[in-house]
Design an enzyme around this catalytic site. Sequence first.
Site, mmCIF file in Angstrom:
data_model
loop_
_atom_site.group_PDB
_atom_site.id
_atom_site.type_symbol
_atom_site.label_atom_id
_atom_site.label_comp_id
_atom_site.label_asym_id
_atom_site.label_seq_id
_atom_site.Cartn_x
_atom_site.Cartn_y
_atom_site.Cartn_z
ATOM 1 N N HIS A 92 -5.703 0.345 0.771
ATOM 2 C CA HIS A 92 -5.279 -0.515 1.887
ATOM 3 C C HIS A 92 -3.766 -0.669 1.801
ATOM 4 O O HIS A 92 -3.232 -1.054 0.752
ATOM 5 C CB HIS A 92 -5.967 -1.874 1.807
ATOM 6 C CG HIS A 92 -5.359 -2.906 2.706
ATOM 7 N ND1 HIS A 92 -5.085 -2.666 4.041
ATOM 8 C CD2 HIS A 92 -4.946 -4.174 2.464
ATOM 9 C CE1 HIS A 92 -4.544 -3.741 4.568
ATOM 10 N NE2 HIS A 92 -4.450 -4.670 3.634
ATOM 11 N N HIS A 94 0.170 -1.594 4.014
ATOM 12 C CA HIS A 94 0.882 -2.178 5.148
ATOM 13 C C HIS A 94 1.983 -1.193 5.556
ATOM 14 O O HIS A 94 3.079 -1.600 5.933
ATOM 15 C CB HIS A 94 1.505 -3.523 4.769
ATOM 16 C CG HIS A 94 0.533 -4.524 4.245
ATOM 17 N ND1 HIS A 94 0.939 -5.693 3.614
ATOM 18 C CD2 HIS A 94 -0.827 -4.561 4.235
ATOM 19 C CE1 HIS A 94 -0.125 -6.392 3.241
ATOM 20 N NE2 HIS A 94 -1.206 -5.717 3.617
ATOM 21 N N TYR A 119 -5.332 17.986 11.346
ATOM 22 C CA TYR A 119 -5.421 17.351 10.032
ATOM 23 C C TYR A 119 -5.747 15.869 10.130
ATOM 24 O O TYR A 119 -6.399 15.313 9.242
ATOM 25 C CB TYR A 119 -4.137 17.604 9.240
ATOM 26 C CG TYR A 119 -4.054 19.053 8.828
ATOM 27 C CD1 TYR A 119 -4.752 19.519 7.726
ATOM 28 C CD2 TYR A 119 -3.334 19.972 9.593
ATOM 29 C CE1 TYR A 119 -4.715 20.852 7.370
ATOM 30 C CE2 TYR A 119 -3.307 21.306 9.250
ATOM 31 C CZ TYR A 119 -3.999 21.742 8.139
ATOM 32 O OH TYR A 119 -3.986 23.069 7.806
#
Length: 212
Positions: A92, A94, A119
């Site tokens: 995860h 940002h 891709y």
Amino acid sequence: MNESALREHICECGRSLHDRGLATGSSGNISVRLADGWLLTPTNASLGRLDPARLSKLDREGNLVSGDPPSKEAFLHRAVYAERTAANAIIHLHSTHAAAVSCMAGLDACDCIPPLTAYFVMKVGRLPLIPYHRPGDPALADAVRGLAARHRALLLANHGPVVSGADLDSTLYAAEELEETAKLFLLLRGAPTRPLDAAQIAELTAAFKLEP
């Protein structure tokens, strides 16, 4: 790969993401599934300065077994693992471009970045948008559960991407591909584009045996 090697590999991946500007400050988290639970990066830890011995080890129910306190988004990882039995790693971030896309109005919530390249289709697939929840809001887990089984990656509104994969390397590559495609998407705003069509996507799916 045994647990000791996995701990080292998490730290190597964290340094790589940090050094290339994909994880700034203490943002982002990485987890890897184990036979008896999972490893997760600790809360308020820079991905560039992780200590293998201090990674959070949690049991299958998400209880801390050893190491530093886990990321406050541990519940998010647990929700994805519960829905995607083939997932053995989650990243995860940002990251700038994906986070920028997550703040845009008018996105297709079912597929918020178009299939601009082969891709992107191969490594990410369809990318749904999860409505905004404050960081650490347990209600986010319910929103994730509704989509994680059918998607390798999710984009959290006004937040950033969550990517899962069969192992940490493939998950890292998919997260990188998502960020680069988000950059392309932003660069192409206002310009006529030619995303891959349904037949081209079907050909890729068959040729590479792509999973949802």
